[in-house]
Design an enzyme around this catalytic site. Structure first.
Site, short mmCIF file in Angstrom:
data_model
loop_
_atom_site.label_atom_id
_atom_site.label_comp_id
_atom_site.label_asym_id
_atom_site.label_seq_id
_atom_site.Cartn_x
_atom_site.Cartn_y
_atom_site.Cartn_z
N CYS A 291 41.39 42.14 39.95
CA CYS A 291 40.67 42.76 38.83
C CYS A 291 41.05 44.24 38.74
O CYS A 291 41.29 44.76 37.65
CB CYS A 291 39.16 42.64 39.02
SG CYS A 291 38.56 40.93 39.08
N CYS B 6 37.01 42.52 43.69
CA CYS B 6 38.17 41.73 43.27
C CYS B 6 39.42 42.60 43.16
O CYS B 6 39.54 43.42 42.24
CB CYS B 6 37.84 41.06 41.94
SG CYS B 6 39.23 40.22 41.16
#
Length: 104
Positions: free
Chosen positions: A32, A29
């Protein structure tokens, strides 16, 4: 304090700390990874809150505690109970969530 969960034990962390902020993330991600340093910085600025990073793919039981269906998701817990969550890549959303969790 900041901790990266090594086992699927988020419930124990929540039960052991008054206020907990969680970043649900995954290695693939991108957002993230963008948010992780911001989350870590918040942890150093808020010593009365326990900050934890959870790999949402490795730890499904921990993921269910905040009903995570998108990444990154940030969740707040207070006194053992879920407060709220936000899916964001902006620091403002994270600050709002922290304020909600720490206000009385």
């Amino acid at each position: 304090m900041l901790h990266e969960l090594e086992t699927d034990s988020l419930q124990e962390v929540i039960d052991s700390n008054k206020t907990v902020m969680v970043q649900y993330a995954a290695s693939w991600c991108g957002n993230c990874r963008i948010m992780k340093p911001k989350f870590k910085k918040m942890a150093t600025e808020n010593e009365n809150v326990y900050f934890v990073i959870v790999d949402a793919e490795k730890f499904p039981e921990s993921r269910q505690l905040a009903n995570v269906n998108n990444l990154p998701t940030f969740a707040a817990f207070k006194d053992g109970k879920f407060v709220n969550q936000v899916q964001t890549n902006k620091i403002d959303g994270l600050i709002d969530l922290l304020n909600e969790a720490t206000s009385n």
